[in-house]
Design a protein around this motif. Structure first.
Motif, PDB file in Angstrom:
ATOM      1  N   ARG A 146       0.894  -1.252  -0.035  1.00 56.08           N
ATOM      2  CA  ARG A 146       0.016  -0.142  -0.016  1.00 56.08           C
ATOM      3  C   ARG A 146       0.775   1.080  -0.146  1.00 56.08           C
ATOM      4  O   ARG A 146       2.029   1.232   0.451  1.00 56.08           O
ATOM      5  CB  ARG A 146      -0.778   0.025   1.344  1.00 56.08           C
ATOM      6  CG  ARG A 146      -1.830  -1.111   1.398  1.00 56.08           C
ATOM      7  CD  ARG A 146      -2.535  -1.084   2.423  1.00 56.08           C
ATOM      8  NE  ARG A 146      -3.368  -2.485   2.883  1.00 56.08           N
ATOM      9  CZ  ARG A 146      -3.597  -2.768   3.863  1.00 56.08           C
ATOM     10  NH1 ARG A 146      -3.807  -1.873   5.046  1.00 56.08           N
ATOM     11  NH2 ARG A 146      -4.153  -3.909   4.307  1.00 56.08           N
ATOM     12  N   GLU A 147       0.176   2.266  -0.613  1.00 56.83           N
ATOM     13  CA  GLU A 147       1.030   3.538  -0.587  1.00 56.83           C
ATOM     14  C   GLU A 147       1.017   4.028   1.031  1.00 56.83           C
ATOM     15  O   GLU A 147       0.124   3.872   1.853  1.00 56.83           O
ATOM     16  CB  GLU A 147       0.133   4.546  -1.317  1.00 56.83           C
ATOM     17  CG  GLU A 147       0.686   6.153  -1.346  1.00 56.83           C
ATOM     18  CD  GLU A 147      -0.016   6.963  -2.021  1.00 56.83           C
ATOM     19  OE1 GLU A 147       0.222   8.241  -1.805  1.00 56.83           O
ATOM     20  OE2 GLU A 147      -1.258   6.652  -2.587  1.00 56.83           O
ATOM     21  N   PRO A 162       1.655   2.569   5.717  1.00 55.11           N
ATOM     22  CA  PRO A 162       0.835   1.731   4.735  1.00 55.11           C
ATOM     23  C   PRO A 162      -0.524   1.259   5.305  1.00 55.11           C
ATOM     24  O   PRO A 162      -1.259   0.825   4.577  1.00 55.11           O
ATOM     25  CB  PRO A 162       1.736   0.776   4.322  1.00 55.11           C
ATOM     26  CG  PRO A 162       3.170   1.398   4.453  1.00 55.11           C
ATOM     27  CD  PRO A 162       3.253   2.114   5.563  1.00 55.11           C
ATOM     28  N   PRO A 194      -4.810   4.380   6.658  1.00 55.59           N
ATOM     29  CA  PRO A 194      -5.699   5.234   5.578  1.00 55.59           C
ATOM     30  C   PRO A 194      -5.946   6.794   6.065  1.00 55.59           C
ATOM     31  O   PRO A 194      -5.885   7.485   5.326  1.00 55.59           O
ATOM     32  CB  PRO A 194      -6.856   4.452   5.376  1.00 55.59           C
ATOM     33  CG  PRO A 194      -7.252   3.652   6.593  1.00 55.59           C
ATOM     34  CD  PRO A 194      -5.958   3.213   7.084  1.00 55.59           C
TER      35      PRO A 194
END
Length: 191
Positions: free
Chosen positions: A17-18, A61, A64
């Motif tokens: 994930r970013e 990551p 969110p």
């Protein structure tokens, strides 16, 4: 990160994930919550700064939003087995077949070797638990996460576990219980 993926059960692997969070963002949360007492002029090479950067790398990551990041960080600084065991989710995990066996095996592994739990040691712990018990996947990981991170959940909690021993004893961070202290307290509360 590769060593971490080796420890996570196959059903929980996901694409990377970013990471929207930097060390500065983590540091700000730590200061706001009173978990970091260092002054602004601390060396960029300090152990606390290295830990903060690692926390951003591991938890970013998985987060969110800012509240999720703060919640994951809180698991490093707050560990009360009596409170943890008040949760119905904890009872669900502990009631599953083999959960207490996994926790006992984890305790023996952690107490037989004083090495800090980092990615390599975590992977070795999981492999040892697989050798000593018949449990895999959630039946293995959920008791480990409950006993060390203090919560039922998925792979983000493994990353919290990786931060514990490196944070324990850092003088400018609020107190963090190491994995050995956590497993002793958790086992005492369960019994």
């Amino acid at each position: 990160m590769g060593a971490m993926h080796a420890a996570i059960s196959d059903g929980e692997r996901a694409e990377p994930r970013e990471n929207r969070w930097t060390a500065a963002g983590v540091e700000l949360i730590l200061r706001e919550r009173g978990w970091l007492t260092a002054d602004e002029t601390a060396s960029t090479e300090s152990d606390e700064r290295k830990w903060i950067a690692r926390a951003a790398e591991l938890l970013g990551p998985q987060s969110p939003d800012r509240e999720t990041l703060a919640d994951l960080l809180s698991l490093c600084f707050h560990f009360d087995p009596v409170e943890i065991l008040r949760s119905p989710a904890s009872h669900v995990v502990l009631a599953r077949e083999g959960a207490r066996e996994v926790i006992r095996a984890l305790a023996l592994e952690l107490l037989s070797d004083a090495s800090p739990v980092d990615s390599e040691r975590f992977r070795a712990l999981i492999e040892a638990l697989k050798q000593k018990t018949i449990h895999r996947g959630r039946a293995l990981f959920h008791p480990v996460r409950l006993a060390l991170a203090g919560r039922v959940g998925e792979g983000a909690l493994d990353r919290v576990i990786l931060l514990l021993d490196s944070a324990a004893g850092l003088p400018q961070l609020a107190p963090v219980k190491c994995t050995r202290a956590r497993i002793l307290e958790f086992c005492a509360a369960v019994e």
